[in-house]
Design a protein around this motif. Structure first.
Motif, short mmCIF file in Angstrom:
data_model
loop_
_atom_site.label_atom_id
_atom_site.label_comp_id
_atom_site.label_asym_id
_atom_site.label_seq_id
_atom_site.Cartn_x
_atom_site.Cartn_y
_atom_site.Cartn_z
N GLY A 196 0.85 -1.19 0.00
CA GLY A 196 0.00 0.00 0.00
C GLY A 196 0.88 1.23 0.00
N CYS A 197 0.74 2.09 -0.98
CA CYS A 197 1.60 3.28 -1.05
C CYS A 197 1.48 4.09 0.23
N LYS A 198 0.27 4.24 0.71
CA LYS A 198 0.01 4.89 1.99
C LYS A 198 -1.32 4.37 2.50
N GLU A 199 -1.50 4.47 3.80
CA GLU A 199 -2.70 3.89 4.41
C GLU A 199 -3.90 4.83 4.24
N ASP A 200 -4.26 5.10 2.99
CA ASP A 200 -5.43 5.93 2.71
C ASP A 200 -6.58 5.03 2.30
N SER A 201 -7.73 5.64 1.99
CA SER A 201 -8.92 4.86 1.66
C SER A 201 -8.71 4.02 0.40
N GLU A 202 -7.98 4.53 -0.58
CA GLU A 202 -7.76 3.78 -1.81
C GLU A 202 -6.88 2.57 -1.57
N SER A 203 -5.85 2.71 -0.75
CA SER A 203 -4.98 1.56 -0.43
C SER A 203 -5.77 0.48 0.29
N TRP A 204 -6.59 0.88 1.28
CA TRP A 204 -7.39 -0.10 2.00
C TRP A 204 -8.48 -0.70 1.11
#
Length: 416
Positions: free
Chosen positions: A227-235
């Motif tokens: 996950g590039c960063k733990e944002d809504s799109e990654s989750w």
């Protein structure tokens, strides 16, 4: 009287001589029982004997294969002979017994294809597996080079280790994409941040991990993804990845508070209940508390989650908020008042499971193991390399006691 005295003197001398001889024999025995052995030289000699035997055996097998292809032994003439020898060439092979020198036969009319050793192979398969296992277990590439030189007399280059890892990564990817059960009662999710080199800079890369407890009470690694960063799109991509492998229902999900995760959870598993990790909640509150008051505030927070039911826990939360305000800890009081109810969802499940499902501890143990392993690497060349190494370590942990020991009692009395 003189004769008696002489006899006694003679007997005394004889007795002394006998004792002296006996003492000499005992001394000789003691001296003879100790043999000085050079253990290092003995091991070296045994290792060389084993290496020579392996070398002779492999060369004998190669000769037998050449005889079978020629349909005749060396210098033997018969009507069925299919080819003749054209000498041999030497080839080194690294084995667990050391580096052996093979004499590869050359034939004039028939190509020599051996079933013993693959073409271009320079290491025994068990040696290659040992190199990969060393790397995955936490041994740095430089240390692997030193070990191979000490064991086999040849240094293995970093590119060789990278090539070997590509083989194991295919099996790891198959494991990552394996089908899942339709339902898992409890699922723990979290992300771990690692370093990667990108364009001459060191950047953060996130690896998302999910652990589930199945209906038999055993823990499983459900998924590992970058996950590039733990944002809504990654989750969202992560939960889509789990659902695409067959996970259709989650009854209870435990995690730290992440707005992106909560948005994605309502989209893919709307019926799942969510529990905020109690330990992470404590840390958030204690960050707003002076060091001198941290111990007393921690005891107050623990008292909330030691209540007999949810109603009592909520009542205790109100009392704690009032007490924090009286201690002039307004910020901590606001955090408890606004977020404590998110940590009480576990009260709706069996009492026997409360201790296991109110925190993210099953994942924290794995995160410590991941950090211990990735600390050796430092920064990864890309996110995929980080994902593969983390997946390999989790796959190893899943096969150990962590994954084979029953974690919860999911019998009929406590069944949710």
């Amino acid at each position: 009287a003189k004769s008696v005295s002489f006899g006694q003197e003679t007997n005394a001398k004889t007795g002394k001589e006998g004792l002296q001889m006996e003492s000499n024999r005992e001394t000789a025995k003691r001296k003879g029982s100790f043999i000085a052995v050079d253990e290092l030289e003995l091991r070296s000699h045994v290792a060389e004997v084993v290496r020579q035997n392996v070398e002779e055996t492999l060369n004998a097998l190669l000769e037998a294969e050449a005889d079978a292809l020629c349909q005749a032994r060396r210098y033997e003439r018969n009507p069925q002979r299919a080819s003749t020898r054209a000498g041999h060439y030497k080839r080194d092979l690294q084995t667990k017994a050391g580096t052996v020198q093979l004499k590869m036969p050359k034939l004039r009319h028939v190509p020599f294809e051996t079933a013993i050793i693959e073409r271009y192979r320079r290491r025994e398969s068990s040696v290659e597996e040992a190199l990969v296992e060393m790397y995955l277990a936490g041994v740095s590439v430089r240390r692997v080079e030193d070990i191979t030189e000490a064991l086999w007399g040849n240094r293995v280059s970093p590119s060789t280790i990278s090539d070997l890892n590509q083989k194991i990564f295919k099996r790891i990817e198959t494991w990552r994409q394996r089908p899942l059960e339709t339902e898992y009662p409890y699922v723990f999710v979290d992300g771990i941040w690692l370093k990667r080199s990108w364009g001459g800079e060191v950047q953060n890369v996130s690896v998302l991990v999910a652990v589930g407890v199945n209906n038999a009470g055993y823990r499983e690694i459900l998924g590992v993804a970058e996950g590039c960063k733990e944002d809504s799109e990654s989750w969202r991509q992560f939960l889509r990845y789990l659902r695409g492998r067959g996970l259709e229902r989650i009854k209870f999900l435990i995690s730290d508070k992440s707005i992106g995760l909560l948005e994605a959870l309502s989209e893919f598993y709307p019926a799942a209940k969510w529990q905020r990790c109690v330990v992470h909640f404590y840390r958030n509150v204690l960050h707003a508390v002076p060091k001198g008051k941290a111990k007393s505030v921690a005891l107050m927070l623990k008292a909330i989650h030691a209540q007999e039911d949810k109603a009592a826990a909520r009542q205790k939360t109100t009392e704690v908020v009032v007490k924090l305000k009286s201690m002039r800890l307004e910020k901590a009081a606001r955090i408890v008042e606004s977020g404590c109810d998110e940590t009480l969802s576990y009260y709706e499940f069996p009492v026997a499971h409360w201790r296991n499902i109110r925190t993210n501890n099953p994942l924290e143990r794995l995160n410590r193991e991941i950090r211990r392993r990735t600390r050796v690497v430092g920064s990864f060349p890309d996110g995929h390399a980080a994902l593969m190494l983390v997946s390999a370590r989790l796959r190893y942990m899943a096969c150990q006691k962590w994954g084979t020991q029953r974690y919860m009692n999911m019998n009929q009395e406590n069944n949710i």
